[in-house]
Design an enzyme around this catalytic site. Sequence first.
Site, PDB file in Angstrom:
ATOM      1  N   ALA A   1       0.856  -1.191   0.000  1.00  8.83           N
ATOM      2  CA  ALA A   1       0.000   0.000   0.000  1.00  8.83           C
ATOM      3  C   ALA A   1       0.892   1.240   0.000  1.00  8.83           C
ATOM      4  O   ALA A   1       2.103   1.148   0.229  1.00  8.83           O
ATOM      5  CB  ALA A   1      -0.909  -0.005   1.219  1.00  8.83           C
ATOM      6  N   LYS A   2       0.312   2.377  -0.264  1.00 15.14           N
ATOM      7  CA  LYS A   2       1.067   3.631  -0.190  1.00 15.14           C
ATOM      8  C   LYS A   2       0.093   4.782  -0.114  1.00 15.14           C
ATOM      9  O   LYS A   2      -1.037   4.682  -0.582  1.00 15.14           O
ATOM     10  CB  LYS A   2       1.943   3.802  -1.436  1.00 15.14           C
ATOM     11  CG  LYS A   2       3.080   4.772  -1.258  1.00 15.14           C
ATOM     12  CD  LYS A   2       4.268   4.099  -0.604  1.00 15.14           C
ATOM     13  CE  LYS A   2       5.448   5.030  -0.427  1.00 15.14           C
ATOM     14  NZ  LYS A   2       6.675   4.254  -0.132  1.00 15.14           N
ATOM     15  N   GLY A   3       0.554   5.876   0.470  1.00 17.06           N
ATOM     16  CA  GLY A   3      -0.276   7.062   0.543  1.00 17.06           C
ATOM     17  C   GLY A   3       0.549   8.293   0.231  1.00 17.06           C
ATOM     18  O   GLY A   3       1.778   8.261   0.243  1.00 17.06           O
TER      19      GLY A   3
END
Length: 430
Positions: free
Chosen positions: A119-121
């Site tokens: 995941a990444k933000g």
Amino acid sequence: MLEKVSTTTTADKTVLEDTSVYETAVRQLQAAADKLGIDEGVYQILSRPKRELTVNFPVEMDSGEVQVFTGYRVQHNLAGGPGKGGIRYHPDVTLDEVRALAMWMTWKCAVAGIPYGGAKGGVTCQPKVMSNRELERLTRRYATEISIMIGPDQDIPAPDINTNAQTMAWFMDTISMHRGITVPGVVTGKPLSIGGTLGRVEATGRGVMIAAREAASQIGLALDGARVAVQGYGNVGYYAARLLAEQGCTLVGVADSTSGLYSETGLDADALRQYKDTNGSFAGYTGVDRVSPQELLELPCDILVPAAIEGQVTAANADKIKARIIVEGANGPTTPEADAILYDKGILVVPDILANAGGVVVSYFEWVQNIQHYFWDLDEVNQQMESIMVRSFAEVTELAREEGASMRDAAMLLAVGRVVEAMRVRGVYP
Ligand code: GLU
């Protein structure tokens, strides 16, 4: 999928090119999928993110004015466990970039063999011109907006470019206030006082040093006296430089996002850090040769550590690189075209999903300690991380030999193979 992305590569030159970071990530996947002969349906699943959220949210600035920011959280694949990956604050953050970074997290966790999906933000903003209070309000509101996707069993953010332990503390506090209980395991990279782990701050740089050491031994290069150049002097670049210097390397070059320095006789990693902390950049540093961040990549050296942003080593400069080893502290610093050129030149590239995995590995230890309410000493953290890095490096090296492939291709084969196997045994729901 192609979109116009503005990439600032040097202080004096802004290059506007047709480039999609996600396209690069998908091309890497495609190469691995072809070689593994994976099912078209499985490839289709992996070539796009499982889930992505875009949030537009207001923040009250110190002036009283309200500004609207755009942020993202992308979960690429959750076959191996909850989502894991950092949060980036940068003016160039786009959904395309966050998608690529989320996919790379899937592969990174799989190469290291830790039980997470990718995941990444990110938030598109200019953190360097924002006050601490503004950053706190931005973080708390962004955390609130993406909280529907976040949790210790769901998706666990961590620091990335321009975010740090304080950012994680605000994030953890915000989620904890909403839930009415303290939830330490919701983020990693926290301050020690609220459940952070020893060894996390330097973990990515330490992992880079270990990867460089393993790579040097593979090509018969003595670390003692080896010349190192580091692009990017944030948390990753600084600790990599310092720990490599401790191994006897000579730090001949460094660069931040605006300017670089070169000294054949060597630079002092700690003095540079102090200078940058006080002055904001290397711009006014005197007494050594000056280079641009792009020229830094082409310096005469043995080990090059790109530890800044994506797309730095390209078809335009790959041929001019003189290093014998490239250890990717950054995510995605090398384009596929550059990869092919470097491979033909015989330069050993230790790919990002292996080279910079030390950070997420120690994040995993932090999360484990939070869940168990039992804390490890620093030796334990460092030894366990070292053993995962050394094992992963050896596994990738062996596969590269067997397949006659580059380390990037081998790391991708290993990672994609592991994720595909997790998807196979789980099956397609319903
Ligand atoms: N942002 C780091 C990375 O790109 C660390 C992620 C984490 O610890 O979850 O690997």
